[in-house]
Design an enzyme around this catalytic site. Structure first.
Site, short mmCIF file in Angstrom:
data_model
loop_
_atom_site.label_atom_id
_atom_site.label_comp_id
_atom_site.label_asym_id
_atom_site.label_seq_id
_atom_site.Cartn_x
_atom_site.Cartn_y
_atom_site.Cartn_z
N SER A 1 -2.17 8.28 0.31
CA SER A 1 -2.92 7.47 -0.64
C SER A 1 -4.38 7.80 -0.61
CB SER A 1 -2.74 5.98 -0.34
OG SER A 1 -3.52 5.23 -1.26
N GLU A 37 -1.32 -2.73 -4.53
CA GLU A 37 -2.38 -2.17 -5.39
C GLU A 37 -2.29 -2.77 -6.81
OE1 GLU A 37 -2.71 2.26 -5.29
OE2 GLU A 37 -2.36 2.17 -7.44
N HIS A 41 2.58 -0.42 -0.62
CA HIS A 41 1.13 -0.24 -0.79
C HIS A 41 0.81 -0.25 -2.28
CE1 HIS A 41 -2.20 2.44 -1.92
NE2 HIS A 41 -2.80 2.07 -0.81
N ASN A 42 1.57 0.50 -3.06
CA ASN A 42 1.30 0.56 -4.49
C ASN A 42 1.57 -0.78 -5.17
OD1 ASN A 42 0.76 3.24 -3.95
ND2 ASN A 42 1.82 3.99 -5.75
C1 6PG Z 1 -2.73 6.02 -4.27
C2 6PG Z 1 -2.25 5.59 -5.62
C3 6PG Z 1 -1.52 6.73 -6.28
C4 6PG Z 1 -1.37 6.55 -7.77
C5 6PG Z 1 -0.46 5.42 -8.17
C6 6PG Z 1 -0.69 5.03 -9.59
O1 6PG Z 1 -2.36 5.33 -3.33
O2 6PG Z 1 -3.47 6.98 -4.16
O3 6PG Z 1 -1.41 4.51 -5.50
O4 6PG Z 1 -0.33 6.90 -5.59
O5 6PG Z 1 -2.62 6.36 -8.31
O6 6PG Z 1 0.85 5.86 -8.02
O7 6PG Z 1 0.35 4.23 -9.98
P1 6PG Z 1 0.61 3.81 -11.47
O8 6PG Z 1 0.43 5.01 -12.33
O9 6PG Z 1 2.00 3.31 -11.46
O10 6PG Z 1 -0.41 2.75 -11.78
#
Ligand code: 6PG
Length: 481
Positions: free
Chosen positions: A128, A189, A185-186
């Protein structure tokens, strides 16, 4: 000399991880299906360290020291399987294939089991921090065997972000554990971003503040307990002015939030495990609602509250400042809920799949590098390092106190949002979760009564053991079944 690690797939994430490795003094063999990316990487950044350009998987494998480490940075799904199939036959027992994409953890479990049969370590790892993180120090969440971590961990720990001298990389657990925690984590997020968006919307719609003024508020918030990467970049996005129109960029961007699917996976898995992650679910649904142009157009003329939002008038500086503080506290409280729910899912997942994930270690490596990095994660780490770790983060002393301090503000904000007709699904569901857990008694008793009435689904009593049914269509006496 042989290369320490190979990277295949040199789109931005792969290229930046390769550069990060090279910048740390590790010789990196690089490969891409079409050669132009390899050439571009070497031409622009070849001076940053030792790269070995390879045309074929065979060349890449031949360039590596043993046990071989091959980092796959291609699209999740079928492309990952295709690359695994290309490399696996070239490897020997003890070698490692590392998938750094956003794979579904069930795919990772399947791939790990299949490659284990062939003597190859498959390491699904969460990475990430976006493009910048990959280059300057991401948060890294590797799964896979302990043995593979011994050979791979030091390299990954070397290129990960550091907080107080501690690397933001640790072995998460066997097989799919790394990709599982990256998925959650996502999800967190998504929830975090939804809550931030609601806070912005309330300041805008209730107080009539401009994006630039709200940027100042976020900048201020970033100096306190909310201090985090997402709060910091919110100020930057809100301050951005569109060159073409001269308007705030946020007013020009189409209001449809997209997703690549990791948030949806989180909620799907939570439904399977029976873990209430309502904050994450609302965030996923809020994105869906935003994208439902047809529904939104059809419903546009439905009535809303009469008159302007109940806001302190422009002259009432104190009242306005109080509302801003209420929103800040509501945001903090709702954020605690979202993280508590996410960590609950990690605990449940870890038990279900037999991973033994250490939540404190996870909070530690999320303090830096990743998208949800925040000062707050240090508090979560502390909570889990207590002698008897809490069942839920909500009751960890520090968070219980914070929620207690915030709750009156939180209630006012949710009430104001409802009164003003401003949707705040994230704030509302977080508060409902808080009140549900607090409740001495829930109306689930009535739900059980109804189930028993129409389907003889039975119920238990709170005053004695056993399973019961009321003869609803008979004389309505109770029988024990
Ligand atoms: C990270 C982000 C990365 C990505 C997401 C975006 O941890 O660096 O989470 O993995 O930006 O997958 O997710 P969406 O396109 O579903 O918003």
């Amino acid at each position: 000399t042989k290369a320490r690690i190979g990277v295949t797939g040199l789109a931005v994430m792969g290229a930046n991880l390769a550069r990060n490795l090279a910048r740390h003094g590790h010789t990196v063999a690089v490969h891409n299906r079409s050669r132009y990316r390899t050439d571009a990487l070497l031409k622009e950044y070849g001076h940053e360290g030792e790269f070995v350009a390879c045309d074929t998987p065979e060349e890449l494998v031949a360039a590596l020291e043993r046990p071989r480490r091959v980092l796959i940075m291609v699209k999740a799904g079928a492309p990952t399987d295709a690359v695994i199939e290309e490399f696996a036959p070239l490897l020997e027992p003890g070698d490692m294939l590392v998938d750094g994409g956003n794979a579904h953890f069930l795919d990772t479990r399947r791939r790990e089991a299949a490659l284990r049969e062939r003597g190859i370590h498959f390491v699904g790892t969460g990475v990430s921090g976006g493009e910048e993180g990959a280059l300057l120090g991401p948060s890294i969440m590797p799964g896979g065997s302990k043995e593979s971590y011994e050979a791979l961990g030091p390299l990954l720990e070397d290129i990960a972000a550091k907080v107080d001298g501690v690397s933001c990389c640790t072995h998460i657990g066997p097989d799919g554990a790394g990709h599982f925690v990256k998925m959650v984590h996502n999800g967190i997020e998504y929830a975090d971003m939804q809550l931030i968006a609601e806070a912005y919307d309330l300041l805008r719609q209730v107080l009539g503040m401009s994006p630039a003024e709200i940027a100042d508020v976020f900048e201020e918030w970033n100096r306190g307990e909310l201090s985090s990467y997402l709060i910091e970049i919110t100020a930057e996005v809100l301050r951005q002015v569109d060159a073409a129109t001269g308007r705030p960029l946020v007013d020009v961007i189409a209001d449809r939030a997209e997703q690549k699917g990791t948030g949806r996976w989180t909620v799907q898995n939570a439904l399977e495990l029976g873990v209430p992650v309502s904050g994450i679910a609302e965030a996923v649904f809020a994105r869906s609602v935003s994208g439902h142009t047809e529904l939104r157009r059809a419903a546009r003329d439905l009535p809303g509250p009469e008159g302007a939002p109940q806001a302190p008038p422009a002259g009432d500086r104190e009242g306005r400042a109080e509302f801003v503080e209420d929103v800040r506290r509501a945001l903090y409280a709702s954020k605690i809920i979202a993280y508590a729910q996410g960590f609950d899912q990690i605990r449940a997942g870890s038990a279900e799949y037999g991973w033994d994930v250490d939540p404190g270690a996870l909070a530690t490596i999320w303090r830096g590098g990743c998208i949800i990095r925040a000062v707050f994660l240090d508090r979560i780490r502390e909570a889990y390092e207590q002698e008897s770790p809490p069942v839920t983060l909500l009751t960890a002393p520090l968070f219980a106190e914070a929620l207690g301090l915030a709750q009156e503000s939180w209630r006012r904000v949710v009430a104001t949002a409802a009164g003003a007709g401003v949707p705040a699904p994230g704030f509302s569901t977080a508060l409902a979760y808080y009140d549900s857990l607090r409740a001495g008694r829930l109306p689930a008793a009535l739900v059980q009564g109804l189930r028993d009435f129409f389907g003889a689904h039975t119920y238990q009593r709170s005053d004695r053991e056993g399973t019961f049914h009321t003869l609803w269509s008979g004389d309505r006496t109770e029988i024990e079944v």
